[in-house]
Design a protein around this motif. Structure first.
Motif, PDB file in Angstrom:
ATOM      1  N   CYS A 299     -14.637   0.764   4.721  1.00 34.50           N
ATOM      2  CA  CYS A 299     -13.533   0.935   3.777  1.00 34.50           C
ATOM      3  C   CYS A 299     -12.974  -0.428   3.422  1.00 34.50           C
ATOM      4  CB  CYS A 299     -12.435   1.823   4.374  1.00 34.50           C
ATOM      5  SG  CYS A 299     -11.553   1.081   5.774  1.00 34.50           S
ATOM      6  N   GLN A 300     -12.368  -0.515   2.260  1.00 33.85           N
ATOM      7  CA  GLN A 300     -11.665  -1.734   1.874  1.00 33.85           C
ATOM      8  C   GLN A 300     -10.601  -1.406   0.844  1.00 33.85           C
ATOM      9  OE1 GLN A 300     -13.946  -4.990   0.222  1.00 33.85           O
ATOM     10  NE2 GLN A 300     -12.219  -6.391   0.291  1.00 33.85           N
ATOM     11  N   THR A 301      -9.414  -1.936   1.041  1.00 33.95           N
ATOM     12  CA  THR A 301      -8.329  -1.829   0.076  1.00 33.95           C
ATOM     13  C   THR A 301      -7.991  -3.245  -0.382  1.00 33.95           C
ATOM     14  OG1 THR A 301      -7.436   0.121   1.196  1.00 33.95           O
ATOM     15  CG2 THR A 301      -5.967  -1.042  -0.315  1.00 33.95           C
ATOM     16  N   ASN A 302      -8.068  -3.491  -1.699  1.00 33.88           N
ATOM     17  CA  ASN A 302      -7.806  -4.849  -2.167  1.00 33.88           C
ATOM     18  C   ASN A 302      -6.306  -5.079  -2.323  1.00 33.88           C
ATOM     19  OD1 ASN A 302      -6.991  -3.802  -4.685  1.00 33.88           O
ATOM     20  ND2 ASN A 302      -8.938  -4.276  -5.684  1.00 33.88           N
ATOM     21  N   ARG A 303      -5.915  -6.265  -2.695  1.00 35.50           N
ATOM     22  CA  ARG A 303      -4.500  -6.631  -2.729  1.00 35.50           C
ATOM     23  C   ARG A 303      -3.733  -5.928  -3.837  1.00 35.50           C
ATOM     24  NH1 ARG A 303      -3.526 -11.529  -6.088  1.00 35.50           N
ATOM     25  NH2 ARG A 303      -5.454 -11.984  -7.229  1.00 35.50           N
ATOM     26  N   ARG A 304      -4.448  -5.271  -4.773  1.00 29.93           N
ATOM     27  CA  ARG A 304      -3.779  -4.472  -5.799  1.00 29.93           C
ATOM     28  C   ARG A 304      -3.705  -3.003  -5.401  1.00 29.93           C
ATOM     29  NH1 ARG A 304      -0.947  -7.370  -9.497  1.00 29.93           N
ATOM     30  NH2 ARG A 304      -1.252  -5.727 -11.041  1.00 29.93           N
ATOM     31  N   GLY A 305      -4.183  -2.660  -4.182  1.00 28.26           N
ATOM     32  CA  GLY A 305      -4.052  -1.304  -3.674  1.00 28.26           C
ATOM     33  C   GLY A 305      -5.174  -0.368  -4.048  1.00 28.26           C
ATOM     34  N   PHE A 306      -6.315  -0.900  -4.532  1.00 27.78           N
ATOM     35  CA  PHE A 306      -7.457  -0.035  -4.845  1.00 27.78           C
ATOM     36  C   PHE A 306      -8.335   0.079  -3.605  1.00 27.78           C
ATOM     37  CE2 PHE A 306     -11.329   1.612  -6.454  1.00 27.78           C
ATOM     38  CZ  PHE A 306     -11.008   2.298  -7.610  1.00 27.78           C
ATOM     39  N   THR A 307      -8.667   1.320  -3.224  1.00 26.80           N
ATOM     40  CA  THR A 307      -9.414   1.579  -1.996  1.00 26.80           C
ATOM     41  C   THR A 307     -10.811   2.112  -2.292  1.00 26.80           C
ATOM     42  OG1 THR A 307      -7.375   2.066  -0.788  1.00 26.80           O
ATOM     43  CG2 THR A 307      -9.439   2.854   0.176  1.00 26.80           C
ATOM     44  N   HIS A 308     -11.809   1.484  -1.685  1.00 27.37           N
ATOM     45  CA  HIS A 308     -13.180   2.010  -1.635  1.00 27.37           C
ATOM     46  C   HIS A 308     -13.441   2.472  -0.207  1.00 27.37           C
ATOM     47  CE1 HIS A 308     -13.491  -0.709  -5.123  1.00 27.37           C
ATOM     48  NE2 HIS A 308     -14.570  -0.046  -5.495  1.00 27.37           N
ATOM     49  N   PHE A 309     -14.054   3.625  -0.037  1.00 29.16           N
ATOM     50  CA  PHE A 309     -14.459   4.024   1.305  1.00 29.16           C
ATOM     51  C   PHE A 309     -15.553   5.082   1.229  1.00 29.16           C
ATOM     52  CE2 PHE A 309     -11.173   7.104   0.335  1.00 29.16           C
ATOM     53  CZ  PHE A 309     -11.494   8.271   1.022  1.00 29.16           C
ATOM     54  N   VAL A 310     -16.157   5.332   2.385  1.00 25.52           N
ATOM     55  CA  VAL A 310     -17.203   6.349   2.507  1.00 25.52           C
ATOM     56  C   VAL A 310     -16.633   7.530   3.283  1.00 25.52           C
ATOM     57  CG1 VAL A 310     -19.472   6.894   3.447  1.00 25.52           C
ATOM     58  CG2 VAL A 310     -19.035   4.629   2.453  1.00 25.52           C
ATOM     59  N   ALA A 494      -6.738  -2.411 -11.275  1.00 24.54           N
ATOM     60  CA  ALA A 494      -6.656  -2.703  -9.845  1.00 24.54           C
ATOM     61  C   ALA A 494      -8.025  -2.882  -9.196  1.00 24.54           C
ATOM     62  CB  ALA A 494      -5.887  -1.584  -9.132  1.00 24.54           C
ATOM     63  N   GLU A 495      -9.019  -2.121  -9.621  1.00 23.10           N
ATOM     64  CA  GLU A 495     -10.313  -2.166  -8.944  1.00 23.10           C
ATOM     65  C   GLU A 495     -10.963  -3.540  -9.058  1.00 23.10           C
ATOM     66  OE1 GLU A 495     -14.491   0.354  -8.562  1.00 23.10           O
ATOM     67  OE2 GLU A 495     -13.093   0.818 -10.183  1.00 23.10           O
ATOM     68  N   TYR A 496     -10.831  -4.187 -10.216  1.00 24.55           N
ATOM     69  CA  TYR A 496     -11.518  -5.468 -10.422  1.00 24.55           C
ATOM     70  C   TYR A 496     -10.555  -6.650 -10.541  1.00 24.55           C
ATOM     71  CZ  TYR A 496     -10.502  -3.839 -15.192  1.00 24.55           C
ATOM     72  OH  TYR A 496      -9.889  -3.350 -16.333  1.00 24.55           O
ATOM     73  N   PHE A 497      -9.288  -6.421 -10.268  1.00 21.37           N
ATOM     74  CA  PHE A 497      -8.264  -7.445 -10.471  1.00 21.37           C
ATOM     75  C   PHE A 497      -8.548  -8.712  -9.675  1.00 21.37           C
ATOM     76  CE2 PHE A 497      -4.209  -9.553 -10.034  1.00 21.37           C
ATOM     77  CZ  PHE A 497      -3.574  -9.343 -11.260  1.00 21.37           C
ATOM     78  N   ASP A 498      -9.124  -8.595  -8.479  1.00 25.76           N
ATOM     79  CA  ASP A 498      -9.336  -9.746  -7.603  1.00 25.76           C
ATOM     80  C   ASP A 498     -10.478 -10.653  -8.040  1.00 25.76           C
ATOM     81  OD1 ASP A 498      -7.228  -9.095  -5.991  1.00 25.76           O
ATOM     82  OD2 ASP A 498      -8.431  -8.145  -4.431  1.00 25.76           O
TER      83      ASP A 498
END
Length: 816
Positions: A299-310, A494-498
Motif C-alpha cells: 500500500c502507499q498513500t502519497n502526500r496529497r492523500g491518494f492511496t494505492h493498495f492491494v 492527487a494521484e499524480y501530483f507528486d
C-alpha cells in the motif's frame, strides 16, 4: 462456408468472418468471439492432405485464399471491448480507462469524455456501405444524450458538421443503441469514413460511470443487432480488477472475486486522513471477524492523500498513520530515511529496540526471508534478487518493489522546483492521433528543444498517462495535462501530483470576456488548492472580432478582421485583473501566402505589443503560440529562419514562453512538426535548431525585465513593424546606423545596473535581405548571443559595434 480474413496493420488481431458465415459474421467459441486468423489457421490445419484428382485446382484454391488473406489489410469497423481483444485500442480524452473483471469501465475526469480507436487509412470504409452505428453500453448517469463525430475524405475535421446525437439511458442496465447515420440533418454521412469519435454522453460529468461493451458500423440494422446480441458481458473473475474512487485505486488480484461480491468490501472505509506520509498504511480486518486486524504491506498513500493498495479478501480496510519514531536514522540520506520509515510502518522490517533501527547493521537471513514471504503473498517475488548487505539497503529494495508493483514509483533527475524555474519555456500544444504515440514520443519531443507540453486527448488519456508522466519526469519536460482535473483539483490531481513534471491542467481555449468570471472562479480555486499549479487558458489573438472577444472563438470563424487594439487591450487587462495565475497567453500566426508570395500579417507587432503591455503592467509572464505549420492553403509552414524570426520578435516584447500549435499534424495533407503517424518532418528539424538556440540564452535573458520595444526605419512597406507606445528613449543604444527596418526590444535589471536588448531584422521575409547594423552603445562590456552562443563584442575604431543579421535573424545583447 466462405471466410475472408482482414488483418489489422497495428494492434491485436481481432477480425470478423464475412457475413456468409452462419452466425452472421461473428464467430463464437465458448461464448466468446475468436479472431479470424485463428479460424483461417484452423481451416488450413484441417484441410485434407490426401491426393485429389484435381491437385492443380486445389492448389489454386489454396493460393487464392492466401492471396486474399495477404491483400486485404483493412479490418472490419467493429470493436469488441468486454471479454474481447480491443479494449487496449481505446484512447480516452478527459477520462480514465479501467478493467473490472474483464469488463471495460470509463471514468470521466472532466466534462468532455471522448472515446476513439485507431482507424488507419486502410481501414477507411464507404459510408453508404455501413450506415448503421451500433453500441452496447451500461451507464450510470443522469445525462440522456450521446454523440458521434466523424471525418470523411472531404470533411476532414471533427466538427458540428458531422455531429450526430442520440438518446441513451443511464439506469445502470446493459442497453443497445442502433443509429441510422443517414437520418441526421447535416446529411454528411457520405464518401469515405476516415475516423470517428464517440462521446459516451455529451457532456459528461465526474459523478457518472460508463461501460461500453462493443461498437461498430454495419450494412444493416439486422447485422448491427446480431453483433450486439453476440456480446458477452458476464464478469471474468480470473482477471485482475481495479476499483477506482476519489483518492483511491484498489487492485484486486484475479480469482479473489466471485458472484455477489460487494465492491465496498474491498475499498477504504474513508480516504480522509491527516498528514498523509510514507508511514500512512492500510489496515485490514476480515469480513467474518475471524482474525486480528493486520497491515496490508502493499500500500502507499502519497502526500496529497491518494492511496494505492492491494485487496485480496473482503473486509474492512482503513487508513492509519503508523509513524514509529527512530532516533538513529537522521544522518542518512533523505531517500533512505523515507524507505526505512516506509518498511517499518508496514511491519516488513521492525525496529531492533526502542526507537532504533540500526540501519548499518547486517541484514539477517530471517528478517529478509520474512519480508520476502510477506510480499510473495501479493505476487511480489524478490528471491532472485541478491540479498542486501544492510538493513538500510533492504529497506530501499523493499520500498522500491512495493512501489513498482503498485505503479507508484517516481524516478526523476529533476525536482519540481527546477522544472518550474523562471526561463524561456519552449512548449507545444500536443494532441496526436493514437498511431503517432510511440514509446519514444517524449524523448523525441525533448530532443527537439521542448521542455514544456500541453498534452491532450490520446496522449493525456489513461492509456498513455503513466508513460507520459514517467517520461516527462525523466526528460525534464514540464507537463500541463488536459484531463479535465480543474473541476475538483485537490482530488482529481492527487494521484499524480507528486510527479516533478506535473505543472498544471488545461482549462480552455480562446474564451470571451462573458466567460471570464466563471473561468476565473475555477482557475483561482485551482491555483489555490494546488499550491500554485497552473490552470492553463489560451486567449484569443487581436485579430478576433468584437463578438469573439465577448463570447469566445465559437462566435465566428477567426479571420483577419479590422482589429481594434483598444478593445483587445481591455480584453487582456480584464484577464490579468480577474485571474491569479502569473501568466497571460495567446496565439499569433503571421505567415501568409498571397498570390504566391510570402506576406506578413500587417498588425503583427502591434498584436504582440498589446498583450505584452498588459502582461508587463500586471506583472505577469507573457507567453505566445507561434505559427508552426500550414493548416490551410493561405498559411505557410515556417522555415528555420521564419521560426527564428518569430521567436526573436516575441522575445523583443519580453515573451518568456514560445509554444507551437500544434506539434502533431491532424490531417495527412497538413503535417506539422510530426505527421499524423508520428514521423518527424523537415519543420521539426528547423524548429529544433532554433529552440535549442533559444534555450542556450534563456538563463541570461530572464535576468532582465522587458520595458518595451522600439522600431527603427519602419516604412509603409513594413506595416507589420508599426506598434503603439514604443519606447522613446533607451540610453543604452546611443546611435543606430542601418538602412533596413529593425525591431529592438529593451530590457533592464531591477536595480538598473545592467541593460540588454534584442535586435531583429524586420525586412519582409519574401525579400531574403541581410541587414548590416552599426551601433554605438553606452557600456564597457557588450556580450551578444548569436544563435545561442555567447560572444564578447568589440567596437571598431570609431566606437561602433557591428552586427550582421541575415533574413529572419535576431540576437540578444547584454550591456554592462
Amino acid at each position: 462456408m466462405t471466410w475472408v480474413w482482414r488483418e489489422r496493420t497495428q494492434g491485436p488481431n481481432h477480425d470478423l468472418l464475412d457475413a456468409y458465415s452462419e452466425d452472421g459474421g461473428y464467430p463464437v467459441t465458448n461464448g466468446r468471439e475468436i479472431s479470424s486468423i485463428k479460424a483461417v489457421l484452423y481451416y488450413f490445419q484441417n484441410m485434407s492432405t490426401k491426393p485429389r484428382r484435381y491437385p492443380m485446382k486445389q492448389s489454386l484454391l489454396f493460393l487464392s485464399i492466401i492471396v486474399s488473406v495477404g491483400s486485404l489489410f483493412a479490418r472490419e469497423p467493429a470493436w469488441v471491448f468486454n471479454n474481447g481483444p480491443d479494449a487496449k485500442l481505446i484512447s480516452l480524452g478527459q477520462g480514465q480507462l479501467y478493467y473490472e473483471v474483464g469488463l471495460t469501465k470509463l471514468i470521466p475526469t472532466g466534462t468532455d469524455l471522448t472515446l476513439t480507436v485507431p482507424l488507419d487509412a486502410d481501414d477507411a470504409f464507404p459510408a453508404d456501405e455501413r450506415p448503421f452505428f451500433a453500441v452496447r453500453y451500461k451507464y450510470k448517469t443522469a445525462i440522456a444524450q450521446a454523440g458521434l463525430f466523424f471525418t470523411t475524405d472531404t470533411l476532414t475535421d471533427l466538427s458540428d458538421r458531422s455531429y450526430c446525437s442520440f438518446s441513451v439511458v443511464g439506469d445502470n442496465t446493459w442497453r443497445n443503441a442502433i443509429v441510422d447515420m443517414r437520418k441526421f440533418d447535416h446529411k454528411n454521412w457520405t464518401g469515405t469514413i476516415t475516423s470517428f469519435r464517440f462521446d459516451p454522453t455529451n457532456p459528461s460529468d465526474t459523478d457518472s460511470t460508463y461501460q461500453v461493451s462493443r461498437l461498430g458500423f454495419f450494412p444493416s440494422a439486422a447485422e448491427a443487432q446480431r453483433f450486439l446480441d453476440a456480446a458477452v458481458d458476464a464478469p471474468d473473475y480470473s482477471e485482475p480488477t481495479h476499483f477506482i474512487a476519489p483518492l483511491e485505486r484498489v487492485l484486486v488480484p484475479g480469482g479473489c472475486l466471485s458472484d455477489g461480491f460487494d465492491r465496498a468490501d474491498f475499498m477504504l472505509q474513508t480516504t480522509t486522513i491527516d498528514h498523509p506520509s510514507e508511514t500512512t498504511v492500510v489496515r485490514f480486518r476480515p469480513q467474518d471477524g475471524m482474525g486480528d486486524e493486520s497491515v496490508v504491506p502493499v500500500c502507499q498513500t502519497n502526500r496529497r492523500g491518494f492511496t494505492h493498495f492491494v485487496a485480496k479478501k473482503p473486509g474492512k480496510y482503513r487508513l492509519v498513520n503508523a509513524d514509529v519514531p527512530l532516533d538513529d536514522i537522521a544522518g542518512l540520506a533523505a531517500k533512505t530515511q523515507l524507505a526505512i520509515q516506509f518498511v517499518v510502518a508496514r511491519c516488513l522490517l521492525d525496529e531492533v529496540e526502542g526507537r532504533k533501527f540500526r540501519p548499518r547493521d547486517p541484514l539477517s537471513d530471517s528478517d529478509w526471508n520474512d519480508a520476502l514471504e510477506s510480499l510473495s503473498e501479493y505476487d511480489i517475488h524478490l528471491k532472485t534478487e541478491a540479498q542486501p548487505a544492510t538493513r538500510a539497503e533492504a529497506a530501499v529494495v523493499l520500498k522500491t518493489a512495493i512501489q513498482t508493483a503498485l505503479g507508484t514509483a517516481i524516478e526523476s533527475p529533476y525536482t519540481n522546483e527546477y522544472l518550474t524555474r523562471d526561463r524561456i519555456r519552449i512548449g507545444a500544444w500536443v494532441s496526436p492521433r493514437q498511431e503517432a504515440i510511440g514509446e519514444d514520443f517524449i524523448e523525441t519531443y525533448s530532443s527537439g528543444g521542448f521542455d514544456w507540453i500541453i498534452a491532450h486527448d490520446a496522449l493525456a488519456g489513461s492509456g498513455h498517462r503513466e508513460m507520459l508522466l514517467k517520461d516527462c519526469d525523466r526528460y525534464g519536460v514540464e507537463l500541463i495535462l488536459g484531463d479535465g482535473a480543474y473541476k475538483d483539483p485537490a482530488v482529481a490531481t492527487a494521484e499524480y501530483f507528486d510527479h516533478p513534471c506535473f505543472a498544471g491542467t488545461y482549462v480552455t481555449d480562446e474564451p470571451g470576456t462573458d466567460q471570464y468570471d466563471r473561468l476565473a472562479e475555477i482557475c483561482n480555486t485551482y491555483y489555490k488548492e494546488t499550491g500554485g499549479k497552473l490552470p492553463y487558458i489560451n486567449l484569443l489573438p487581436m485579430y478576433a472580432n468584437a463578438a469573439q472577444l465577448k463570447y469566445g472563438a465559437s462566435a465566428a470563424a477567426i479571420e483577419y478582421y479590422d482589429s481594434d487594439p483598444e478593445l483587445y487591450k481591455k480584453y487582456c487587462d480584464a484577464f490579468c485583473e480577474k485571474f491569479d495565475a502569473p501568466y497571460i497567453c495567446t496565439d499569433i500566426y503571421p505567415l501568409n501566402w498571397v498570390e504566391g508570395k510570402r506576406v506578413t500579417y500587417k498588425d503583427y507587432c502591434e498584436s504582440i505589443n498589446i498583450i505584452a503591455t498588459s502582461a508587463r503592467e500586471h506583472d505577469k509572464d507573457f507567453w505566445c503560440c507561434i505559427q508552426t505549420f500550414a493548416w490551410v492553403p493561405s498559411k505557410r509552414t515556417p522555415t528555420e529562419s521564419e521560426f527564428r524570426w518569430q521567436s526573436y520578435c516575441m522575445l523583443s516584447f519580453g515573451c518568456k514562453g514560445l509554444l507551437c500549435w500544434t506539434y502533431a499534424g491532424y490531417k495527412p495533407e497538413y503535417p506539422s512538426l510530426i505527421t499524423v503517424d508520428g514521423k518527424r518532418t523537415n519543420a521539426w528539424y528547423d524548429a529544433a535548431t532554433v529552440f535549442k538556440e533559444i534555450r542556450q540564452l534563456s538563463d541570461a535573458f530572464v535576468r532582465y525585465k522587458n520595458i518595451g520595444a522600439l522600431a527603427h526605419h519602419g516604412m509603409d512597406d513594413t506595416p507589420y513593424l508599426k506598434f503603439s507606445n514604443p519606447v522613446r528613449t533607451f540610453p543604452t543604444i546611443q546611435q543606430i546606423q542601418c538602412d533596413d527596418p529593425l525591431l529592438i526590444g529593451c530590457f533592464a535589471k531591477d536595480d538598473g545596473s545592467t541593460t540588454a536588448f534584442t535586435i531583429v531584422n524586420m525586412s519582409e521575409l519574401e525579400a531574403i535581405k541581410t541587414a548590416h547594423v552599426k551601433l554605438k552603445i553606452a557600456g564597457s562590456t557588450v556580450v551578444a548571443w548569436p544563435r545561442g552562443q555567447r560572444a564578447i563584442l568589440l567596437p571598431d575604431a570609431d566606437g561602433f559595434y557591428h552586427l550582421t543579421l541575415p533574413s529572419g535573424e535576431g540576437v540578444f545583447v547584454e550591456v554592462e
